[in-house]
Design an enzyme around this catalytic site. Structure first.
Site, PDB file in Angstrom:
ATOM      1  N   SER A 161       0.686  -1.313  -0.002  1.00  0.00           N
ATOM      2  CA  SER A 161      -0.009   0.150   0.023  1.00  0.00           C
ATOM      3  C   SER A 161       0.721   1.361  -0.014  1.00  0.00           C
ATOM      4  O   SER A 161       0.541   2.434  -0.312  1.00  0.00           O
ATOM      5  CB  SER A 161      -0.977  -0.136   1.324  1.00  0.00           C
ATOM      6  OG  SER A 161      -1.841  -0.983   1.190  1.00  0.00           O
ATOM      7  N   GLY A 210       6.794 -11.408   0.730  1.00  0.00           N
ATOM      8  CA  GLY A 210       6.470 -10.472   1.871  1.00  0.00           C
ATOM      9  C   GLY A 210       6.860 -11.194   3.070  1.00  0.00           C
ATOM     10  O   GLY A 210       7.586 -12.180   3.162  1.00  0.00           O
ATOM     11  N   GLU A 232       7.378 -16.324  -1.044  1.00  0.00           N
ATOM     12  CA  GLU A 232       8.817 -15.957  -0.964  1.00  0.00           C
ATOM     13  C   GLU A 232       8.698 -14.891   0.360  1.00  0.00           C
ATOM     14  O   GLU A 232       8.156 -13.895   0.434  1.00  0.00           O
ATOM     15  CB  GLU A 232       9.073 -15.247  -2.185  1.00  0.00           C
ATOM     16  CG  GLU A 232       9.366 -15.875  -3.480  1.00  0.00           C
ATOM     17  CD  GLU A 232      10.443 -16.781  -3.505  1.00  0.00           C
ATOM     18  OE1 GLU A 232      11.346 -16.728  -2.523  1.00  0.00           O
ATOM     19  OE2 GLU A 232      10.772 -17.256  -4.393  1.00  0.00           O
ATOM     20  N   CYS A 266      15.186  -8.936   1.559  1.00  0.00           N
ATOM     21  CA  CYS A 266      15.030 -10.539   2.208  1.00  0.00           C
ATOM     22  C   CYS A 266      16.390 -11.169   2.415  1.00  0.00           C
ATOM     23  O   CYS A 266      16.525 -11.871   3.189  1.00  0.00           O
ATOM     24  CB  CYS A 266      14.037 -11.107   1.443  1.00  0.00           C
ATOM     25  SG  CYS A 266      14.217 -11.480  -0.279  1.00  0.00           S
TER      26      CYS A 266
HETATM   27  P1  NAP Z   1       4.262  -7.481   4.321  1.00  0.00           P
HETATM   28  O1  NAP Z   1       3.744  -6.382   5.315  1.00  0.00           O
HETATM   29  O2  NAP Z   1       4.018  -8.967   4.493  1.00  0.00           O
HETATM   30  O3  NAP Z   1       3.690  -7.042   2.895  1.00  0.00           O
HETATM   31  C1  NAP Z   1       3.580  -7.677   1.655  1.00  0.00           C
HETATM   32  C2  NAP Z   1       2.442  -7.786   0.814  1.00  0.00           C
HETATM   33  O4  NAP Z   1       1.408  -8.451   1.400  1.00  0.00           O
HETATM   34  C3  NAP Z   1       1.862  -6.194   0.917  1.00  0.00           C
HETATM   35  O5  NAP Z   1       1.282  -6.253  -0.572  1.00  0.00           O
HETATM   36  C4  NAP Z   1       0.852  -6.546   1.739  1.00  0.00           C
HETATM   37  O6  NAP Z   1      -0.047  -5.454   1.554  1.00  0.00           O
HETATM   38  C5  NAP Z   1       0.352  -7.863   1.701  1.00  0.00           C
HETATM   39  N1  NAP Z   1      -0.151  -8.335   3.096  1.00  0.00           N
HETATM   40  C6  NAP Z   1       0.144  -8.137   4.206  1.00  0.00           C
HETATM   41  N2  NAP Z   1      -0.627  -8.917   4.999  1.00  0.00           N
HETATM   42  C7  NAP Z   1      -1.638  -9.554   4.175  1.00  0.00           C
HETATM   43  C8  NAP Z   1      -2.377 -10.626   4.210  1.00  0.00           C
HETATM   44  N3  NAP Z   1      -2.768 -10.884   5.673  1.00  0.00           N
HETATM   45  N4  NAP Z   1      -3.094 -11.143   3.393  1.00  0.00           N
HETATM   46  C9  NAP Z   1      -2.814 -10.598   2.233  1.00  0.00           C
HETATM   47  N5  NAP Z   1      -1.994  -9.624   1.934  1.00  0.00           N
HETATM   48  C10 NAP Z   1      -1.277  -9.163   2.796  1.00  0.00           C
HETATM   49  O7  NAP Z   1       5.658  -7.372   3.966  1.00  0.00           O
HETATM   50  P2  NAP Z   1       6.697  -5.815   3.642  1.00  0.00           P
HETATM   51  O8  NAP Z   1       6.721  -5.244   4.780  1.00  0.00           O
HETATM   52  O9  NAP Z   1       5.962  -5.283   2.519  1.00  0.00           O
HETATM   53  O10 NAP Z   1       7.990  -6.770   3.123  1.00  0.00           O
HETATM   54  C11 NAP Z   1       8.872  -7.328   3.958  1.00  0.00           C
HETATM   55  C12 NAP Z   1       9.201  -8.569   4.176  1.00  0.00           C
HETATM   56  O11 NAP Z   1       8.944  -9.283   2.916  1.00  0.00           O
HETATM   57  C13 NAP Z   1      10.172  -8.860   4.920  1.00  0.00           C
HETATM   58  O12 NAP Z   1       9.882 -10.195   5.753  1.00  0.00           O
HETATM   59  C14 NAP Z   1      11.151  -9.431   3.735  1.00  0.00           C
HETATM   60  O13 NAP Z   1      12.241 -10.540   4.146  1.00  0.00           O
HETATM   61  C15 NAP Z   1      10.064 -10.225   2.988  1.00  0.00           C
HETATM   62  N6  NAP Z   1      10.557 -10.364   1.537  1.00  0.00           N
HETATM   63  C16 NAP Z   1      10.863 -11.492   0.927  1.00  0.00           C
HETATM   64  C17 NAP Z   1      11.326 -11.762  -0.298  1.00  0.00           C
HETATM   65  C18 NAP Z   1      11.640 -13.135  -0.729  1.00  0.00           C
HETATM   66  O14 NAP Z   1      11.799 -13.304  -1.987  1.00  0.00           O
HETATM   67  N7  NAP Z   1      11.643 -14.168   0.178  1.00  0.00           N
HETATM   68  C19 NAP Z   1      11.753 -10.749  -1.132  1.00  0.00           C
HETATM   69  C20 NAP Z   1      11.382  -9.589  -0.580  1.00  0.00           C
HETATM   70  C21 NAP Z   1      10.874  -9.342   0.714  1.00  0.00           C
HETATM   71  P3  NAP Z   1      -0.390  -4.000   2.422  1.00  0.00           P
HETATM   72  O15 NAP Z   1       1.077  -3.359   1.978  1.00  0.00           O
HETATM   73  O16 NAP Z   1      -1.475  -3.422   1.871  1.00  0.00           O
HETATM   74  O17 NAP Z   1      -0.487  -4.320   3.909  1.00  0.00           O
END
Ligand code: NAP
Length: 458
Positions: A161, A210, A232, A266
């Site tokens: 968002s 995420g 991921e 990540c």
């Molecule tokens: P996040 O808060 O989990 O958000 C990721 C996405 O998921 C956003 O679009 C978010 O929408 C959505 N989301 C959150 N809660 C949800 C739910 N309950 N149901 C459906 N959608 C949901 O993560 P972030 O803060 O953006 O990113 C950081 C995290 O991502 C870290 O843990 C990082 O390690 C991980 N990451 C992993 C990789 C990989 O390849 N393994 C790569 C990059 C990042 P909203 O923004 O609207 O809340």
């Protein structure tokens, strides 16, 4: 959560966007389904031409797009430019390689299965939803979109968002490149609206990049609908340094591996696990370099570390560090929220960690390095594998036997020996344990969203 661009340097609202209502979401899902029906009938050559054109357009927009990334999530501008270039490269990679990755795989001797001909073909699935994070607002999306579109799928993007302008840029990019309208589109929706989209019968699969909680939620919904998912998720990657390592290169790389993207990758190295024989020297050189990093306006070319992307993320990181300090961790560099505007957190190095600290098992998503002293390789592997995560890992040694020891035992989706973790279009990317399942990139990533169809002819 509001869908808005908020400048993390200042905390000021730049632009707010109304979420798509139910009828707009319906219109966009219908457009994606209709685009898929066209796309699956198009020749790969045609799709490759559109993908290359999309890459050209992205490159032409590079300065503006890079500026947008820096504005919306605080990435240092040179890293934002590098992200744009990497996306264009991956788009061209899939334009060129899709044909090989999706080529039919006939059995050399079909008579063994009693057939005149038997083969495996890779077909697109349909509309795939991508739930994406803000940390690489372009790259995370493109590394899904390029292979998915080249395979003949349509994509719907639910972006984080706080990066709506990046989402809106991507909303039109592939159509501008020639793909049918709706082949790749963005849904401006909050996380609460994701479940209904996954349950829509036209949506055939979902990929999420995420945090672990978001991954659990999306995967649970997909599972209840018996739909394919790729997850991921978070990581707390170890960076192991053994006495035989080239220490100077290891230290210099450690700084990049921890502090790139303001520490919010990540696959940032988050835990430095250093053999006692070189611990003091590693810590001395590492701390010196970290203390020399400059923090400030990410649009300024000379700045190494910008603000964290969100206030909540900054506060969560500060809590992890405060908890560790309260329980006896020693601060070698940084620590503490600075008294200034915006969501800054200084590059920080901590040591003397113990098992009761949250920092030991949780992901520190920001510029904080934890350094552990270990007596031998067995202790190094125990600490490396002790978190619930298993995304990637890095080990520094010039001993061939030790290389094999770590490659075999590190429970992670990747091991980089004498280098930091980097993603390449040529190599699969993904995790083990709570870092998720499934792969992105390379042939493996492309085939995740295909139906592996067996064709048998008498
Ligand atoms: P996040 O808060 O989990 O958000 C990721 C996405 O998921 C956003 O679009 C978010 O929408 C959505 N989301 C959150 N809660 C949800 C739910 N309950 N149901 C459906 N959608 C949901 O993560 P972030 O803060 O953006 O990113 C950081 C995290 O991502 C870290 O843990 C990082 O390690 C991980 N990451 C992993 C990789 C990989 O390849 N393994 C790569 C990059 C990042 P909203 O923004 O609207 O809340």
């Amino acid at each position: 959560m509001t869908i808005a661009t908020i400048d993390p340097r200042t905390g000021e609202l730049v632009a707010e966007f109304a979420p798509h209502d139910a009828s707009e979401v319906e219109r966009r899902i219908a457009a994606a389904q209709s685009a898929f029906e066209t796309l699956r009938e198009t020749a790969l050559d045609q799709r490759a031409q559109w993908m290359r054109h999309s890459a050209d357009l992205l490159e032409a927009d590079a300065d503006a797009v890079a500026g947008l990334l820096t504005l919306e999530m605080g990435k240092p501008i040179s890293q934002a430019r590098a992200e744009v270039a990497k996306c264009a490269k991956a788009m061209r990679f899939y334009a060129e390689r899709a044909e090989g990755f999706l080529a039919d795989e006939p059995l050399a001797d079909p008579s063994v299965v009693g057939a005149r001909m038997a083969t495996v073909v890779y077909e697109p699935l349909g509309v795939v939803l991508a739930v994406m994070p803000w940390n690489y607002p372009l790259w995370q999306v493109v590394r899904f979109a390029a292979p998915a579109l080249m395979a003949g799928n349509a994509g719907l993007l639910k972006h984080a968002s706080n990066v709506p302008q990046a989402a809106l840029y991507l909303d039109t990019l592939f159509h501008r490149g020639g793909f049918p309208e709706g082949a790749f589109g963005a849904l401006l929706i909050g996380s609460g609206a994701v479940e209904a989209v996954i349950r829509d019968p036209r949506v055939r699969a979902v990929t999420i990049t995420g945090s672990e909680p978001a991954g659990r939620s999306v995967a649970a919904t997909a599972g209840s609908e018996i739909k394919k998912s790729v997850t991921e998720l978070g990581g707390s990657d170890p960076f192991i340094v053994m006495p035989s390592a080239d220490l100077e290169t290891a230290v210099a790389t450690a700084v990049t591996a921890r502090f790139t993207n303001n520490g919010q990758s990540c696959v940032c190295a988050k835990r430095f696990i250093v053999h006692a024989d070189v611990f003091d020297e590693f810590v001395r050189r590492f701390s010196e370099r970290v203390a020399a990093l400059t923090m400030g306006d990410p649009a300024d070319e000379s700045v190494d570390v910008g603000p964290l992307a969100t206030r909540a993320g900054r506060d969560e990181l500060a809590e992890l560090v405060d908890d560790a300090i309260a329980k006896g961790a020693r601060v070698l560099v940084g620590g503490g929220v600075p008294d200034e505007r915006g969501w800054f957190y200084p590059p920080t190095v901590l040591t003397d960690l113990s098992g009761d600290m949250r920092l030991v098992l949780e992901e520190a998503f920001g510029p904080v390095a934890s350094v552990y002293r270990v007596a031998d390789r067995d202790e190094a592997i125990r600490i490396a594998n002790q978190t619930p995560f298993g995304l990637s890992s890095s080990v520094w040694t010039r001993d061939a036997d030790e290389e094999d020891f770590f490659v075999l035992r590190l429970d992670a989706g990747a091991v980089f020996v004498n280098g930091m973790t980097v993603s390449f279009p040529e190599l699969p990317f993904g995790g083990s344990k709570n870092s998720g399942y499934g792969r992105e990139l390379a042939a493996q990533g492309m085939r995740e969203f295909t139906n592996v169809k067996t064709v048998w002819k008498a």
